[in-house]
Design an enzyme around this catalytic site. Sequence first.
Site, mmCIF file in Angstrom:
data_model
loop_
_atom_site.group_PDB
_atom_site.id
_atom_site.type_symbol
_atom_site.label_atom_id
_atom_site.label_comp_id
_atom_site.label_asym_id
_atom_site.label_seq_id
_atom_site.Cartn_x
_atom_site.Cartn_y
_atom_site.Cartn_z
ATOM 1 N N LYS A 84 19.738 -18.383 78.052
ATOM 2 C CA LYS A 84 19.714 -17.543 76.847
ATOM 3 C C LYS A 84 19.663 -16.064 77.229
ATOM 4 C CE LYS A 84 17.095 -20.649 73.781
ATOM 5 N NZ LYS A 84 15.813 -20.764 73.054
ATOM 6 N N ALA A 89 12.833 -16.717 75.660
ATOM 7 C CA ALA A 89 11.970 -17.866 75.940
ATOM 8 C C ALA A 89 12.523 -19.116 75.281
ATOM 9 C CB ALA A 89 10.554 -17.579 75.431
ATOM 10 N N ASP A 90 11.967 -20.235 75.692
ATOM 11 C CA ASP A 90 12.280 -21.512 75.075
ATOM 12 C C ASP A 90 11.005 -22.347 75.093
ATOM 13 O OD1 ASP A 90 14.359 -23.135 73.852
ATOM 14 O OD2 ASP A 90 14.071 -24.503 75.535
ATOM 15 N N THR A 91 10.748 -23.050 74.000
ATOM 16 C CA THR A 91 9.539 -23.860 73.872
ATOM 17 C C THR A 91 9.913 -25.271 73.469
ATOM 18 O OG1 THR A 91 8.223 -21.940 73.183
ATOM 19 C CG2 THR A 91 7.333 -24.103 72.644
ATOM 20 N N ALA A 108 8.879 -21.663 78.481
ATOM 21 C CA ALA A 108 9.432 -20.909 79.610
ATOM 22 C C ALA A 108 9.878 -19.558 79.076
ATOM 23 C CB ALA A 108 10.608 -21.649 80.217
#
Length: 192
Positions: free
Chosen positions: A48, A64-66, A101
């Site tokens: 991303k 970020a990614d969750t 992350a």
Amino acid sequence: MILASKSPRRKEILNQLGFQLEIKTKDIEEVSEKENVVDQIKDISWKKVIAVAEENRDEYVVGADTVVEIDGVILGKPRTEEEAKNMLRSLSGRDHRVITAYSIVNLAKNIDITNAVESRVYFKSISEEEIKWYVESREPMDKAGAYGIQGLGSIFVDKIDGDFFAIMGFPINHFIKTLNNLGITIESLNKI
């Protein structure tokens, strides 16, 4: 600083500390060939951010990614109300892992860092009436695992082990430590 995310929660967390953010995103396929769940989330976060950083080489780009993980199954954002209900049923009365992350990239300065923060969330047993009420609120529809810890979904949480802000979508404390390691101080945050 460019935030490569449309998440209002991430924007809010960073704005509270004085970051001057510009939102820029690219549509990427949120998939990873990595085998380990944490590595997958880190890979997606990086994809991303790098997609935006390649067009903004002199800028700091963060994203970020969750995900929520239970019994080895990743629960992303529900696509339907029924999927949201099923996710909540699977979390009811149990604990699960939340992995967030984040990536920070500045190509001109040769900065390319991705880290992950893991937390554990313990849910009370949730009744069918509570699930129906919550899904009808529409809150779970844009949240990994079909709940938001900072909103109405907070009523399901018995306790957490870990970082509240990572569960919310951005581990700000961990991120600030990363910036400090790069020589970026809290006083200079609004200048990057």
